[in-house]
Design a protein around this motif. Structure first.
Motif, short mmCIF file in Angstrom:
data_model
loop_
_atom_site.label_atom_id
_atom_site.label_comp_id
_atom_site.label_asym_id
_atom_site.label_seq_id
_atom_site.Cartn_x
_atom_site.Cartn_y
_atom_site.Cartn_z
N ASN A 1 10.26 -10.41 -18.02
CA ASN A 1 10.73 -9.27 -17.98
C ASN A 1 9.83 -8.13 -17.77
OD1 ASN A 1 13.77 -9.29 -18.73
ND2 ASN A 1 12.74 -10.82 -20.09
N THR A 2 8.59 -8.25 -18.15
CA THR A 2 7.47 -7.37 -17.95
C THR A 2 7.15 -7.48 -16.67
OG1 THR A 2 6.94 -7.21 -20.38
CG2 THR A 2 5.45 -6.34 -19.13
N SER A 3 6.87 -8.46 -16.13
CA SER A 3 6.60 -8.82 -14.89
C SER A 3 7.37 -8.20 -13.74
CB SER A 3 6.27 -10.29 -14.45
OG SER A 3 5.26 -10.99 -15.51
N VAL A 4 8.61 -8.45 -13.91
CA VAL A 4 9.63 -8.12 -12.98
C VAL A 4 9.59 -6.24 -13.09
CG1 VAL A 4 12.33 -7.46 -12.68
CG2 VAL A 4 11.28 -9.83 -13.07
N GLN A 5 9.53 -5.78 -14.02
CA GLN A 5 9.44 -4.43 -13.97
C GLN A 5 7.92 -3.74 -13.60
OE1 GLN A 5 11.10 -2.81 -18.00
NE2 GLN A 5 12.13 -5.10 -18.05
N ASP A 6 6.96 -4.54 -13.64
CA ASP A 6 5.65 -4.21 -13.18
C ASP A 6 6.13 -4.09 -11.61
OD1 ASP A 6 4.04 -4.38 -15.19
OD2 ASP A 6 3.13 -6.21 -14.75
N ALA A 7 6.66 -5.02 -10.97
CA ALA A 7 6.80 -5.14 -9.64
C ALA A 7 7.80 -4.05 -9.16
CB ALA A 7 7.10 -6.48 -8.94
N TYR A 8 8.74 -3.76 -9.94
CA TYR A 8 9.77 -2.88 -9.79
C TYR A 8 9.24 -1.27 -9.77
CZ TYR A 8 14.50 -0.64 -10.30
OH TYR A 8 15.81 0.03 -9.88
N ASN A 9 8.09 -1.05 -10.57
CA ASN A 9 7.46 0.18 -10.66
C ASN A 9 6.59 0.15 -9.32
OD1 ASN A 9 4.90 1.91 -11.36
ND2 ASN A 9 6.29 2.46 -12.90
N LEU A 10 5.93 -0.83 -9.12
CA LEU A 10 4.87 -0.69 -7.82
C LEU A 10 5.81 -0.68 -6.42
CD1 LEU A 10 1.98 -0.94 -6.83
CD2 LEU A 10 2.00 -3.47 -7.15
N GLY A 11 6.69 -1.33 -6.38
CA GLY A 11 7.40 -1.35 -5.26
C GLY A 11 7.51 -0.19 -4.24
N TRP A 12 8.24 0.67 -5.12
CA TRP A 12 8.79 2.11 -4.20
C TRP A 12 7.34 2.73 -4.00
CZ3 TRP A 12 7.50 7.04 -6.21
CH2 TRP A 12 7.49 6.95 -7.51
N LYS A 13 6.14 3.01 -4.91
CA LYS A 13 5.00 3.33 -4.70
C LYS A 13 4.22 3.01 -3.49
CE LYS A 13 4.90 4.52 -9.67
NZ LYS A 13 4.04 4.43 -10.88
N LEU A 14 4.21 1.72 -3.43
CA LEU A 14 3.78 1.13 -2.13
C LEU A 14 4.37 1.52 -1.02
CD1 LEU A 14 2.49 -2.66 -2.95
CD2 LEU A 14 1.21 -0.90 -2.08
N ALA A 15 5.70 1.41 -1.18
CA ALA A 15 6.37 2.00 0.26
C ALA A 15 6.09 3.31 0.49
CB ALA A 15 7.96 1.37 -0.01
N ALA A 16 6.21 4.20 -0.49
CA ALA A 16 5.92 5.69 -0.26
C ALA A 16 4.53 5.70 0.51
CB ALA A 16 6.10 6.29 -1.86
N VAL A 17 3.33 5.09 -0.19
CA VAL A 17 2.13 5.27 0.43
C VAL A 17 2.03 4.81 1.76
CG1 VAL A 17 -0.35 4.73 -0.08
CG2 VAL A 17 1.15 5.36 -1.91
N ALA A 18 2.84 3.69 2.03
CA ALA A 18 2.71 3.02 3.15
C ALA A 18 3.48 4.04 4.22
CB ALA A 18 3.51 1.87 3.51
N GLY A 19 4.17 4.77 4.01
CA GLY A 19 4.93 6.02 4.61
C GLY A 19 4.38 7.34 4.70
N GLY A 20 2.94 7.28 4.01
CA GLY A 20 2.32 8.66 4.10
C GLY A 20 2.17 9.35 2.94
N ALA A 21 2.62 8.95 1.83
CA ALA A 21 2.43 9.51 0.32
C ALA A 21 0.89 9.48 0.12
CB ALA A 21 3.10 8.91 -0.52
N PRO A 22 0.25 10.23 -0.78
CA PRO A 22 -1.12 10.01 -0.94
C PRO A 22 -1.49 8.87 -1.66
CG PRO A 22 -0.13 12.26 -1.90
CD PRO A 22 0.94 11.47 -1.32
N ASP A 23 -2.56 8.11 -1.39
CA ASP A 23 -2.83 7.13 -1.83
C ASP A 23 -3.01 7.01 -3.64
OD1 ASP A 23 -4.29 4.16 -1.49
OD2 ASP A 23 -5.74 5.50 -2.82
#
Length: 501
Positions: free
Chosen positions: A305-327
């Protein structure tokens, strides 16, 4: 000249964490490649408890119904007495669903079934893991990583903007980065095995010698299968016979019964329980998720459960930075998730000690509904009011009524890759729409009404207040509408622009 395959994100490890991240990136249109060293999917049940917060995440990912259909509720634990007879005990705290918490108790779903459902969802999004593909080496620079991989005896070079290590507790990537992994071995070696057997009913989790670490053995029917999971402590040294014959002898010895017979073994493992936490989750363009960042004893069902929630937290942030958000947005991943893992390590270790004393009861503390990111640099408040729900907390569910007359859950409004902005009794036009942000106004002239009072009970907002919910279902901000620069100012600070994300 060698051909180099390029992508945005290379994910190493196709377990629950890697699959969650892949689904999150796939539904946002981010290019990635998911590799897994093992030649085939994991076939065991190790992580079988899906906690209520993870069920909410699975609803957002579009797999809740399949997960619920595949598994079932935990049965009572049946404690067998030395001289004969037994007593049944509910070890999972059962409570009715509420408007704010629609999934009040965990489900039992064997890990291999959970991951199969996740792969099917990923395939529906046009992607699948590459099994039998091993990472040989990785180098990084300011622009990304260069990875050497091998599959079917063929070496290839992959170039990615980021590498995510989801390669488990023995993570080679974490070791290559020299990230310390402090913690301790907990002094318990145990077996876990998926077996077919005869001699026991499937209406209980059968437990013999609970609390006696020399003789304890537990046999739990695995929901959705004809299998039982066998669990028990074993000696710290020496080989353990995990064949059907070996497990049959172990069960007979510890139960004192000859009618329980192990017929076959589909998966088995002997392992030492550890509690360890990586000192950092990010080195440049490489990030750790799941067991690569933290390992837990299995007590309390926190690991997967903690592993799934790690990835859920990271996923939208990686996508945002890939789209131009600050590193720098990626730094909030460790900021938010590492303290959660530290707390989960403490909880799982505490529950292990309780189990040694014979106490198997599990309550709200394992549900992960109270986990939040209050104090995160992404959390903003300026209302000046005292409240129980804060920026950084999980966004509760509630029923509201649409202007057209039909009722709708907030979770339905939050579902997807967008941000969601709620305003209470705010004049039309006072909040400008933004790309990637769904705007809803409650009250007169708005598109929603709080007919049942569930929104007010959950959020306690007053006229003129605004609530911003992140793509991962946590509250980003609670502010007054008098702040005319909100939410443009928020996104300018943290995400530059939203685009399609």
């Amino acid at each position: 000249m060698e051909k180099i395959f390029k992508t945005d994100v290379l994910i190493c490890g196709a377990g629950a964490a890697g699959l969650t991240l892949a689904i999150e990136l796939a539904r946002r249109g981010i290019a990635f490649h998911l590799i897994e060293k093992s030649p085939a999917p994991f076939g065991g049940s190790r992580g079988k408890g899906i906690q209520p917060r993870t069920l909410e995440i699975f609803e957002d990912l579009g797999i809740l119904e399949q997960i619920a259909a595949a598994g079932g509720v935990y049965p009572p634990m049946r404690h067998y007495a030395e001289g004969g007879g037994y007593r049944d005990e509910e070890v999972i705290e059962h409570a009715p669903p509420t408007p704010a918490e629609p999934y009040p108790h965990p489900l039992m779903v064997p890990q291999f079934m959970t991951e199969r459902i996740m792969r099917e969802r990923l395939l529906g999004l046009g992607h699948q893991p590459e099994f039998g593909c091993e990472l040989l080496s990785v180098e990084q620079n300011a622009q990304g990583v260069i990875a050497k991989v091998i599959s079917d005896t063929q070496e290839r070079t992959l170039s990615a903007r980021w590498l995510v290590a989801a390669d488990g507790g023995r993570s080679r990537i974490r070791q290559a980065l020299d990230i310390p992994f402090p913690g301790k071995t907990l002094g318990v070696r145990a077996i876990v095995a998926d077996v077919t057997l005869s001699g026991l009913t499937r209406d209980a989790w059968h437990c013999f010698h609970q609390g006696d670490m020399a003789r304890q053995i537990m046999l739990c029917p695995l929901a959705g299968t004809d299998l039982f999971q066998v669990q028990g402590p074993v000696t710290a040294q020496g080989e353990i016979d995990l064949t059907a014959e070996g497990l049959d002898a172990l069960v007979a010895e510890r139960t004192g019964r000859s009618d329980i017979r192990i017929r076959s073994v589909s998966w088995a493992s002997a392992y030492n329980m550890n509690a360890r936490l990586a000192e950092q989750y990010r080195v440049g363009r490489i990030l750790l998720v799941g067991d690569a960042a933290h390992i837990h004893p299995p007590t309390g069902g926190q690991g997967l459960n903690t592993s799934v929630q790690d990835a859920y937290n990271l996923g939208w942030k990686l996508a945002a930075v890939a789209g131009g958000a600050p590193d720098a947005l990626l730094d909030t991943y460790e900021e938010e998730r590492r303290p959660v893992a530290a707390a989960m390590l403490g909880l799982a270790t505490h529950l292990l000690e309780a189990q040694k004393r014979g106490d198997m009861r599990r309550g709200r503390e394992v549900h992960q509904l109270d986990i939040g990111y209050a104090g995160s640099s992404l959390a903003q408040e300026d209302t000046g009011r005292q409240r129980t729900l804060l920026a950084g907390d999980r966004a509760p569910d509630a029923r509201v009524r649409r202007a057209g007359g039909e009722s709708v859950r907030l979770f339905d409004l939050l579902k997807g890759t967008h941000w969601t902005l709620f305003g209470v009794e705010i004049p039309a036009g006072q909040i400008a729409p933004l790309p990637g942000v769904h705007l809803h106004i409650l009250g007169a002239g708005g598109d929603l009404t709080d007919e049942w009072g569930e929104f007010n009970q959950a959020y306690d907002l007053v006229a003129g207040e605004v609530l911003l919910v992140r793509p991962d279902g946590y509250i980003a901000a609670i502010v007054t509408a008098k702040n005319s620069a909100f939410p443009e100012e928020y996104f300018a600070k943290f995400l530059t622009h939203q685009g399609k994300h």
